[in-house]
Design a protein around this motif. Sequence first.
Motif, PDB file in Angstrom:
ATOM      1  N   GLU A  30      12.109   4.743  -3.325  1.00  0.00           N
ATOM      2  CA  GLU A  30      11.370   4.063  -2.280  1.00  0.00           C
ATOM      3  C   GLU A  30       9.857   4.215  -2.443  1.00  0.00           C
ATOM      4  OE1 GLU A  30      13.588   6.357  -1.822  1.00  0.00           O
ATOM      5  OE2 GLU A  30      15.352   5.394  -0.948  1.00  0.00           O
ATOM      6  N   VAL A  31       9.424   5.219  -3.212  1.00  0.00           N
ATOM      7  CA  VAL A  31       8.004   5.492  -3.346  1.00  0.00           C
ATOM      8  C   VAL A  31       7.410   4.563  -4.395  1.00  0.00           C
ATOM      9  CG1 VAL A  31       6.270   7.215  -3.923  1.00  0.00           C
ATOM     10  CG2 VAL A  31       8.327   7.889  -2.678  1.00  0.00           C
ATOM     11  N   LYS A  32       6.510   3.709  -3.974  1.00  0.00           N
ATOM     12  CA  LYS A  32       5.852   2.783  -4.882  1.00  0.00           C
ATOM     13  C   LYS A  32       4.395   3.172  -5.124  1.00  0.00           C
ATOM     14  CE  LYS A  32       9.650   0.541  -4.983  1.00  0.00           C
ATOM     15  NZ  LYS A  32      10.544   0.748  -6.156  1.00  0.00           N
ATOM     16  N   VAL A  33       3.799   3.907  -4.215  1.00  0.00           N
ATOM     17  CA  VAL A  33       2.429   4.383  -4.364  1.00  0.00           C
ATOM     18  C   VAL A  33       2.408   5.862  -4.000  1.00  0.00           C
ATOM     19  CG1 VAL A  33       0.046   4.141  -3.632  1.00  0.00           C
ATOM     20  CG2 VAL A  33       1.503   2.117  -3.764  1.00  0.00           C
ATOM     21  N   PHE A  34       1.987   6.705  -4.922  1.00  0.00           N
ATOM     22  CA  PHE A  34       1.952   8.152  -4.705  1.00  0.00           C
ATOM     23  C   PHE A  34       0.490   8.579  -4.632  1.00  0.00           C
ATOM     24  CE2 PHE A  34       1.933  12.592  -5.913  1.00  0.00           C
ATOM     25  CZ  PHE A  34       3.017  13.098  -5.212  1.00  0.00           C
ATOM     26  N   VAL A  35       0.116   9.208  -3.524  1.00  0.00           N
ATOM     27  CA  VAL A  35      -1.263   9.624  -3.299  1.00  0.00           C
ATOM     28  C   VAL A  35      -1.288  11.121  -3.024  1.00  0.00           C
ATOM     29  CG1 VAL A  35      -3.346   9.246  -1.936  1.00  0.00           C
ATOM     30  CG2 VAL A  35      -1.748   7.362  -2.304  1.00  0.00           C
ATOM     31  N   ALA A  36      -2.223  11.823  -3.659  1.00  0.00           N
ATOM     32  CA  ALA A  36      -2.340  13.268  -3.477  1.00  0.00           C
ATOM     33  C   ALA A  36      -3.797  13.671  -3.686  1.00  0.00           C
ATOM     34  CB  ALA A  36      -1.430  14.012  -4.461  1.00  0.00           C
ATOM     35  N   GLY A  56      -5.332   9.812  -7.050  1.00  0.00           N
ATOM     36  CA  GLY A  56      -5.915  11.017  -6.496  1.00  0.00           C
ATOM     37  C   GLY A  56      -7.081  10.677  -5.581  1.00  0.00           C
ATOM     38  N   VAL A  57      -7.184  11.365  -4.459  1.00  0.00           N
ATOM     39  CA  VAL A  57      -8.257  11.123  -3.495  1.00  0.00           C
ATOM     40  C   VAL A  57      -8.807  12.452  -3.016  1.00  0.00           C
ATOM     41  CG1 VAL A  57      -7.300   8.914  -2.719  1.00  0.00           C
ATOM     42  CG2 VAL A  57      -6.609  11.031  -1.583  1.00  0.00           C
ATOM     43  N   LYS A  58     -10.002  12.393  -2.442  1.00  0.00           N
ATOM     44  CA  LYS A  58     -10.630  13.588  -1.893  1.00  0.00           C
ATOM     45  C   LYS A  58     -10.418  13.709  -0.394  1.00  0.00           C
ATOM     46  CE  LYS A  58     -14.259  13.916  -5.425  1.00  0.00           C
ATOM     47  NZ  LYS A  58     -15.723  13.960  -5.657  1.00  0.00           N
ATOM     48  N   ASN A  59     -10.210  12.581   0.266  1.00  0.00           N
ATOM     49  CA  ASN A  59     -10.003  12.614   1.709  1.00  0.00           C
ATOM     50  C   ASN A  59      -9.231  11.362   2.126  1.00  0.00           C
ATOM     51  OD1 ASN A  59     -12.035  10.455   2.066  1.00  0.00           O
ATOM     52  ND2 ASN A  59     -13.480  12.086   1.502  1.00  0.00           N
ATOM     53  N   LEU A  60      -8.811  11.343   3.378  1.00  0.00           N
ATOM     54  CA  LEU A  60      -8.008  10.235   3.884  1.00  0.00           C
ATOM     55  C   LEU A  60      -8.812   8.954   4.046  1.00  0.00           C
ATOM     56  CD1 LEU A  60      -5.724  11.959   6.543  1.00  0.00           C
ATOM     57  CD2 LEU A  60      -5.080  11.092   4.296  1.00  0.00           C
ATOM     58  N   LEU A  61     -10.127   9.050   4.148  1.00  0.00           N
ATOM     59  CA  LEU A  61     -10.938   7.838   4.228  1.00  0.00           C
ATOM     60  C   LEU A  61     -10.796   7.004   2.965  1.00  0.00           C
ATOM     61  CD1 LEU A  61     -14.219   9.111   5.925  1.00  0.00           C
ATOM     62  CD2 LEU A  61     -12.405   7.730   6.929  1.00  0.00           C
ATOM     63  N   ASP A  65      -9.468   3.049   2.598  1.00  0.00           N
ATOM     64  CA  ASP A  65     -10.248   2.014   1.922  1.00  0.00           C
ATOM     65  C   ASP A  65      -9.465   1.347   0.790  1.00  0.00           C
ATOM     66  OD1 ASP A  65     -12.377   2.453   3.584  1.00  0.00           O
ATOM     67  OD2 ASP A  65     -13.394   3.850   2.226  1.00  0.00           O
ATOM     68  N   GLN A  66      -8.617   2.099   0.106  1.00  0.00           N
ATOM     69  CA  GLN A  66      -7.968   1.598  -1.106  1.00  0.00           C
ATOM     70  C   GLN A  66      -6.504   1.217  -0.913  1.00  0.00           C
ATOM     71  OE1 GLN A  66      -9.604   1.059  -3.924  1.00  0.00           O
ATOM     72  NE2 GLN A  66     -11.511   1.808  -3.014  1.00  0.00           N
ATOM     73  N   TRP A  67      -5.939   1.496   0.253  1.00  0.00           N
ATOM     74  CA  TRP A  67      -4.490   1.349   0.414  1.00  0.00           C
ATOM     75  C   TRP A  67      -4.004  -0.065   0.147  1.00  0.00           C
ATOM     76  CZ3 TRP A  67      -0.438   4.194   0.184  1.00  0.00           C
ATOM     77  CH2 TRP A  67       0.772   3.737   0.674  1.00  0.00           C
ATOM     78  N   ARG A  68      -4.692  -1.056   0.692  1.00  0.00           N
ATOM     79  CA  ARG A  68      -4.230  -2.434   0.527  1.00  0.00           C
ATOM     80  C   ARG A  68      -4.236  -2.847  -0.948  1.00  0.00           C
ATOM     81  NH1 ARG A  68      -3.720  -6.002   4.423  1.00  0.00           N
ATOM     82  NH2 ARG A  68      -5.099  -4.803   5.776  1.00  0.00           N
ATOM     83  N   ALA A  69      -5.284  -2.462  -1.667  1.00  0.00           N
ATOM     84  CA  ALA A  69      -5.361  -2.814  -3.085  1.00  0.00           C
ATOM     85  C   ALA A  69      -4.259  -2.119  -3.879  1.00  0.00           C
ATOM     86  CB  ALA A  69      -6.736  -2.442  -3.645  1.00  0.00           C
ATOM     87  N   TRP A  70      -3.965  -0.855  -3.548  1.00  0.00           N
ATOM     88  CA  TRP A  70      -2.898  -0.145  -4.254  1.00  0.00           C
ATOM     89  C   TRP A  70      -1.546  -0.800  -4.023  1.00  0.00           C
ATOM     90  CZ3 TRP A  70      -4.745   5.301  -2.267  1.00  0.00           C
ATOM     91  CH2 TRP A  70      -5.870   5.694  -3.015  1.00  0.00           C
ATOM     92  N   ARG A  71      -1.277  -1.168  -2.778  1.00  0.00           N
ATOM     93  CA  ARG A  71       0.013  -1.799  -2.473  1.00  0.00           C
ATOM     94  C   ARG A  71       0.169  -3.130  -3.192  1.00  0.00           C
ATOM     95  NH1 ARG A  71       3.084  -0.554   1.924  1.00  0.00           N
ATOM     96  NH2 ARG A  71       4.446  -2.099   0.956  1.00  0.00           N
TER      97      ARG A  71
END
Length: 371
Positions: A30-36, A56-61, A65-71
């Motif tokens: 079910e996991v299509k985008v993995f963020v850590a 990889g990200v430094k914070n939830l902001l 900002d990038q979630w839609r593009a990743w999906r």
Amino acid sequence: LAGNLHLPHKAGLSQIPTPAFPAKAPTPQEVKVFVAPTDWLAKAHAMPQLDGSVHGVKNLLQVMDQWRAWRSASARQQKPESLGAKSSPKIEEGHWRNLEGEGKAKKWLSIAAKKRIPVLMSGGPGMGKSSLARACRGLLPTPPPPHSSVPFLSPHPAGGMAGLLGSWRQGQPRPGAWALADGGILFLDEFSEWPKPARESLRHIMETGRLELHRADGAAVWTSQPWIVAATNLCPCGQATQHCICQPSELRAYRKRLTAPLLERFPVQLDIGNDSSECKKTWAECRAWVQQRGEGTKALAWSEDAELAAQDCGQMDTTSRRLKGHLRRLSEGHCEWRDGHGYVLPEDVFQAHEVMWMNRKGWWSPQAESL
């Protein structure tokens, strides 16, 4: 968001043990985008084999900002087999094979899908309005890349203007459901429950296909051509007509939320739940007819009787040029549906006039025969 890592309040990344995934753990399909966290990924010596992407990200902001593009990127990279052969047709296409009756609604939804004419369905709860709307997704042809399926957006009325049209957040323009549904279906359920500014704002963008958002921080312009399908109850209590507990004054006030200028933008108006007839075309035939190319490019001939019928219907109900144009367009659509060989007859005009019942005077009255 998922995880089983629990740290003290003051714990930092330096105190996080080296992460690892069990080698024998099943792959989470079910996991299509993995963020850590970026530092966490740098320490990891084993990663799961995912169909999607890892970021990889430094914070939830940064995630926001990038979630839609990743999906979007993940959806384009998915393998067809990862969707499952059995579930794919149901999700991508939908159908109304299991929905009995509603032959008139199915016919006009097919005509509206082919011509991209906005539709407004009314009826009590559980009558099939939402099922018909979702099935319409299967009528439309698959759009060109980057889309892998027909967009279908169904925003909640609580989202208001921002959710429907767009907003300005954190210094950046955020498109609403109308812009994101370009080339697909924008389904507005509980249409009468939407805030009046959101409902009435549709009048302009449905005519122009363009939305300009101006704020002190800047301006944004979106263009979109979604097929808009709306559904509503006709009384505040939401019960079927025979079980309605509303007073006549409440019914009139609730129905008048749908103003005449707004109803003019929804030429196809369907009463759902009172039709036991079956559609003369099967689901496959409806879909093939909607997606058939070449039709609608040639002007249709109107018989003298059809012209007279159109004039009579127009003089009977309205002087609006917009509605008269809708009447002719729906008549020609019905002619194509019945394979009238390019010749519009009075039958087509009367069928088109019947489906525009909310544009008649007094339709909102509890005593109206149409209801």
